[in-house]
Design a protein around this motif. Structure first.
Motif, PDB file in Angstrom:
ATOM      1  N   PRO A 173      45.361  41.519  40.266  1.00  0.00           N
ATOM      2  CA  PRO A 173      46.373  42.576  40.273  1.00  0.00           C
ATOM      3  C   PRO A 173      45.985  43.702  39.329  1.00  0.00           C
ATOM      4  N   ILE A 174      46.640  44.841  39.494  1.00  0.00           N
ATOM      5  CA  ILE A 174      46.444  45.978  38.588  1.00  0.00           C
ATOM      6  C   ILE A 174      47.727  46.180  37.806  1.00  0.00           C
ATOM      7  N   ASP A 175      47.604  46.285  36.495  1.00  0.00           N
ATOM      8  CA  ASP A 175      48.779  46.394  35.644  1.00  0.00           C
ATOM      9  C   ASP A 175      49.463  47.747  35.831  1.00  0.00           C
ATOM     10  N   ILE A 176      50.765  47.781  35.593  1.00  0.00           N
ATOM     11  CA  ILE A 176      51.524  49.026  35.790  1.00  0.00           C
ATOM     12  C   ILE A 176      50.984  50.137  34.895  1.00  0.00           C
ATOM     13  N   SER A 177      50.660  49.808  33.654  1.00  0.00           N
ATOM     14  CA  SER A 177      50.160  50.842  32.745  1.00  0.00           C
ATOM     15  C   SER A 177      48.841  51.428  33.237  1.00  0.00           C
ATOM     16  N   ASP A 178      48.050  50.618  33.953  1.00  0.00           N
ATOM     17  CA  ASP A 178      46.766  51.099  34.462  1.00  0.00           C
ATOM     18  C   ASP A 178      46.932  52.064  35.633  1.00  0.00           C
ATOM     19  N   LEU A 179      48.098  52.058  36.254  1.00  0.00           N
ATOM     20  CA  LEU A 179      48.342  52.991  37.360  1.00  0.00           C
ATOM     21  C   LEU A 179      48.292  54.433  36.884  1.00  0.00           C
ATOM     22  N   PHE A 180      48.531  54.618  35.591  1.00  0.00           N
ATOM     23  CA  PHE A 180      48.552  55.966  35.023  1.00  0.00           C
ATOM     24  C   PHE A 180      47.221  56.338  34.371  1.00  0.00           C
ATOM     25  N   GLN A 181      46.182  55.518  34.629  1.00  0.00           N
ATOM     26  CA  GLN A 181      44.849  55.806  34.110  1.00  0.00           C
ATOM     27  C   GLN A 181      44.021  56.496  35.189  1.00  0.00           C
ATOM     28  N   THR A 182      43.112  57.371  34.784  1.00  0.00           N
ATOM     29  CA  THR A 182      42.270  58.083  35.757  1.00  0.00           C
ATOM     30  C   THR A 182      41.009  57.307  36.108  1.00  0.00           C
ATOM     31  N   ASN A 183      40.573  56.445  35.207  1.00  0.00           N
ATOM     32  CA  ASN A 183      39.296  55.755  35.387  1.00  0.00           C
ATOM     33  C   ASN A 183      39.512  54.303  35.756  1.00  0.00           C
ATOM     34  N   ILE A 184      39.196  53.937  36.975  1.00  0.00           N
ATOM     35  CA  ILE A 184      39.422  52.557  37.440  1.00  0.00           C
ATOM     36  C   ILE A 184      38.562  51.555  36.678  1.00  0.00           C
ATOM     37  N   GLU A 185      37.449  52.014  36.085  1.00  0.00           N
ATOM     38  CA  GLU A 185      36.569  51.113  35.343  1.00  0.00           C
ATOM     39  C   GLU A 185      37.249  50.539  34.099  1.00  0.00           C
ATOM     40  N   THR A 186      38.278  51.211  33.620  1.00  0.00           N
ATOM     41  CA  THR A 186      38.948  50.754  32.396  1.00  0.00           C
ATOM     42  C   THR A 186      40.043  49.730  32.677  1.00  0.00           C
ATOM     43  N   PHE A 187      40.278  49.415  33.941  1.00  0.00           N
ATOM     44  CA  PHE A 187      41.344  48.468  34.274  1.00  0.00           C
ATOM     45  C   PHE A 187      41.032  47.095  33.690  1.00  0.00           C
ATOM     46  N   ASN A 188      42.037  46.476  33.111  1.00  0.00           N
ATOM     47  CA  ASN A 188      41.871  45.156  32.490  1.00  0.00           C
ATOM     48  C   ASN A 188      42.604  44.117  33.329  1.00  0.00           C
ATOM     49  N   SER A 189      41.856  43.418  34.174  1.00  0.00           N
ATOM     50  CA  SER A 189      42.488  42.451  35.080  1.00  0.00           C
ATOM     51  C   SER A 189      43.059  41.259  34.331  1.00  0.00           C
ATOM     52  N   ASP A 190      42.476  40.907  33.162  1.00  0.00           N
ATOM     53  CA  ASP A 190      42.996  39.770  32.386  1.00  0.00           C
ATOM     54  C   ASP A 190      44.410  40.041  31.912  1.00  0.00           C
ATOM     55  N   ILE A 191      44.654  41.255  31.415  1.00  0.00           N
ATOM     56  CA  ILE A 191      45.999  41.610  30.964  1.00  0.00           C
ATOM     57  C   ILE A 191      46.959  41.627  32.137  1.00  0.00           C
ATOM     58  N   ALA A 192      46.503  42.163  33.276  1.00  0.00           N
ATOM     59  CA  ALA A 192      47.356  42.206  34.469  1.00  0.00           C
ATOM     60  C   ALA A 192      47.739  40.801  34.924  1.00  0.00           C
ATOM     61  N   LEU A 193      46.771  39.881  34.888  1.00  0.00           N
ATOM     62  CA  LEU A 193      47.055  38.490  35.287  1.00  0.00           C
ATOM     63  C   LEU A 193      48.052  37.842  34.339  1.00  0.00           C
ATOM     64  N   LYS A 194      47.876  38.083  33.031  1.00  0.00           N
ATOM     65  CA  LYS A 194      48.815  37.530  32.048  1.00  0.00           C
ATOM     66  C   LYS A 194      50.213  38.081  32.260  1.00  0.00           C
ATOM     67  N   ASN A 195      50.294  39.385  32.544  1.00  0.00           N
ATOM     68  CA  ASN A 195      51.603  39.987  32.761  1.00  0.00           C
ATOM     69  C   ASN A 195      52.250  39.461  34.043  1.00  0.00           C
ATOM     70  N   MET A 196      51.432  39.197  35.065  1.00  0.00           N
ATOM     71  CA  MET A 196      51.984  38.617  36.288  1.00  0.00           C
ATOM     72  C   MET A 196      52.555  37.227  36.017  1.00  0.00           C
ATOM     73  N   GLU A 197      51.851  36.452  35.182  1.00  0.00           N
ATOM     74  CA  GLU A 197      52.354  35.120  34.824  1.00  0.00           C
ATOM     75  C   GLU A 197      53.659  35.217  34.040  1.00  0.00           C
ATOM     76  N   LYS A 198      53.755  36.210  33.146  1.00  0.00           N
ATOM     77  CA  LYS A 198      54.992  36.392  32.378  1.00  0.00           C
ATOM     78  C   LYS A 198      56.164  36.737  33.297  1.00  0.00           C
ATOM     79  N   ILE A 199      55.897  37.622  34.260  1.00  0.00           N
ATOM     80  CA  ILE A 199      56.957  38.014  35.204  1.00  0.00           C
ATOM     81  C   ILE A 199      57.410  36.793  35.998  1.00  0.00           C
TER      82      ILE A 199
END
Length: 571
Positions: free
Chosen positions: A154-180
């Motif tokens: 998944p892609i984290d909500i905060s990353d949606l507002f980033q211009t560079n897709i290379e900076t996306f952190n999938s580990d944080i997105a996965l952790k946030n999905m587990e929290k949700i």
């Protein structure tokens, strides 16, 4: 359409301001204006919404780039409205969010927005129409389980507002999905409890599942509460089963299910104790002069520092306890605080040990061998974690011996061909455990005065031999069954393989004997395993990164040991 970089930068700055207002500034709001920061965040969000809509109008098109941003903004507007006790306004924003994003629900950019949205609908309808709340929470659970089967992160909500897709952190997105998802399960369980609409076994299992998430994130307060709630529900169900007079096949099936799931919850309790001891040990090992600042003492998840881009707030985690049930009796069995002393550690250990015994009443070696072995391995780890708090070397040795008895008991009872993966783990653990006992005995020998008794030296050499024996069993288990050769590249247990070679090399060098021929033979064996280690790392250069310190030692020993052997032969 594609949003320009300048527009993205503007939206990103505003989004960061919103996050700061909601997660930091809101905690400092005065009592007479408790929602001051949230109102400010709402004004910025409304401005962001207008900016995105202007972009859409100016370019006469809409696409995922704008829809995901619009959906995220509407989600936050809905969440802020619910937090500021404006449910009608919140509902309108959430409905608009749903209208925009629902058909994209299982796309990486939209999944976290959608899961959050369903949870918010669940909260919104919780007191109005509980049945409708259940529908949305069920949707969230179904979507989560469906998405977990996908390989795309998944892609984290905060990353949606980033211009560079290379900076996306999938580990944080996965952790946030587990929290949700954790919140989804909690809201479902709380709703079922309040409406008295639940299957006690399923409810208990869900509560125990939630506890696993909490304990892995150092939320032992919440983990213990959920395990206690699980045990409470199972006890209540057991009383109902005991009141059944007609013990037919249906009754027997229910009792079997009860015993099975009670064993599962016992295993979760045991894991709780195991992880609590492990994290307490880590905390003390990593301590600094300012331990409470650098290694927080709190085991309450709502007080722990969350990731800066977490989609879950501290507010979400504050009251994750079940209303209407008294679980004090079960919570009082074990602490929810990090342990600091041997006495405290022993209490956690003893409780955890009792839960493993309870689990083994169902998971027997004859019927469910894999589960039985895993429980024994957990017991072994419990002893290992307790050892850290024990200062007396003799008591340490006794605890190691109990580990040996547990682990060798597995090897005596199971077929290593059928349970190779487990036996491989046991062999390595036994090699290390005998090595630890050897260290204790050798230290005692160094501290003693006078000439050591022959039986003492025999004991020390015997410990070396047993450690080597188990390490060799581990290494031999990695060989190709047809050729009997080790592969050029070890795939799954490479670090453990190198550690085993290194320990064997060192153990041969620790052999104590006055027999020159035997001493030469043991030193030659030490050289052989140092060489095997070095040659493997030289051929597989990335392997050095796994064991850098050991590699440097082996390089040095490969040069020094031939000289030592030559001197022994000449003497």
């Amino acid at each position: 359409m594609t949003i320009t970089k300048e527009s993205f930068v503007d939206l990103q700055e505003k989004y960061n301001k919103v996050k700061k207002l909601l997660e930091e500034d809101s905690k400092l709001d005065p009592p007479n204006e408790p929602h001051l920061s949230k109102y400010s965040a709402r004004q910025i969000l409304i401005g962001m919404k207008a900016s995105i809509e202007n972009l859409m109008r100016s370019q006469s098109s809409e696409g995922p780039d704008t829809l995901k941003l619009t959906g995220a903004v509407y989600l936050y507007l809905g969440m802020v409205s619910l937090d500021t006790e404006e449910p009608s306004t919140g509902e309108k924003y959430l409905e608009k969010c749903k209208e925009i994003i629902e058909k994209y629900a299982d796309i990486p950019e939209f999944i976290l927005i959608t899961l959050n949205m369903y949870n918010q609908f669940g909260i919104l309808w919780y007191h109005r129409e509980p049945e409708k709340s259940q529908v949305y929470l069920d949707k969230a659970e179904e979507l989560y389980l469906h998405y977990k089967e996908k390989s795309a992160p998944p892609i984290d909500i905060s990353d949606l507002f980033q211009t560079n897709i290379e900076t996306f952190n999938s580990d944080i997105a996965l952790k946030n999905m587990e929290k949700i998802y954790t919140l989804t399960l909690y809201y479902l369980a709380q709703r079922q409890l309040q409406m008295n609409d639940y299957d006690p076994i399923d409810w208990a299992l869900n509560a125990a599942t939630l506890s696993q998430f909490f304990m892995e994130n150092n939320g032992f307060k919440q983990a213990r509460h959920h395990l206690a709630a699980s045990s409470y529900m199972l006890q209540k169900h057991e009383k109902e089963l005991n009141e059944i007079t007609e013990q037919d096949e249906v009754y027997e099936a229910k009792m079997e299910t009860f015993k099975h799931r009670s064993a599962d919850v016992a295993r979760c309790w045991s894991k709780y104790g195991l992880i609590l001891l492990a994290r307490s040990k880590e905390r003390l090992l990593n301590h600094t002069d300012d331990i409470d600042t650098n290694c927080p003492l709190s085991t309450d998840l709502s007080k722990l520092e969350l990731a800066a881009d977490s989609t879950i707030s501290q507010e979400d985690l504050k009251n994750l306890d079940f209303k209407g049930i008294d679980v004090t009796l079960f919570e009082s069995q074990i602490t929810d605080q990090f342990v600091l002393t041997l006495n405290d550690a022993r209490k956690v250990f003893l409780n955890s040990q009792q839960w493993t015994i309870k689990a083994q009443e169902y998971y027997t070696l004859d019927d469910l061998a894999s589960d039985y072995i895993e429980i024994v391995l957990d017991q072994s780890q419990l002893y290992l974690n307790l050892l850290f708090f024990e200062d007396c070397p003799e008591n340490q040795a006794k605890l190691h011996k109990r580990r040996v008895n547990l682990l060798e008991g597995i090897l005596d009872k199971v077929n290593s061909q059928y349970y190779l993966q487990y036996c491989r783990q046991v062999w390595f653990e036994l090699g290390r455990t005998y090595g630890d006992i050897l260290d204790i005995k050798a230290e005692k020998l160094r501290e003693s005065k006078g000439r050591p008794a022959p039986q003492t030296l025999t004991k020390i050499n015997s410990l070396s031999e047993k450690s080597i024996h188990h390490y060799l069993n581990f290494i031999n288990s990695l060989k190709n069954k047809i050729t009997g050769e080790l592969p050029a590249k070890i795939q799954d247990d490479e670090k453990a393989y190198l550690q085993a070679l290194f320990h064997i090399a060192a153990l041969y060098g620790r052999y104590i004997t006055l027999d020159k021929e035997l001493q030469i033979k043991k030193t030659e064996s030490s050289l052989e395993y140092h060489r095997l280690f070095k040659e493997y790392c030289d051929k597989n250069t990335k392997a050095k990164e796994l064991v850098p310190m050991e590699y440097e030692i082996c390089k040095e020993m490969v040069d020094l040991l031939p000289i030592k052997i030559l001197k022994l032969k000449r003497s």
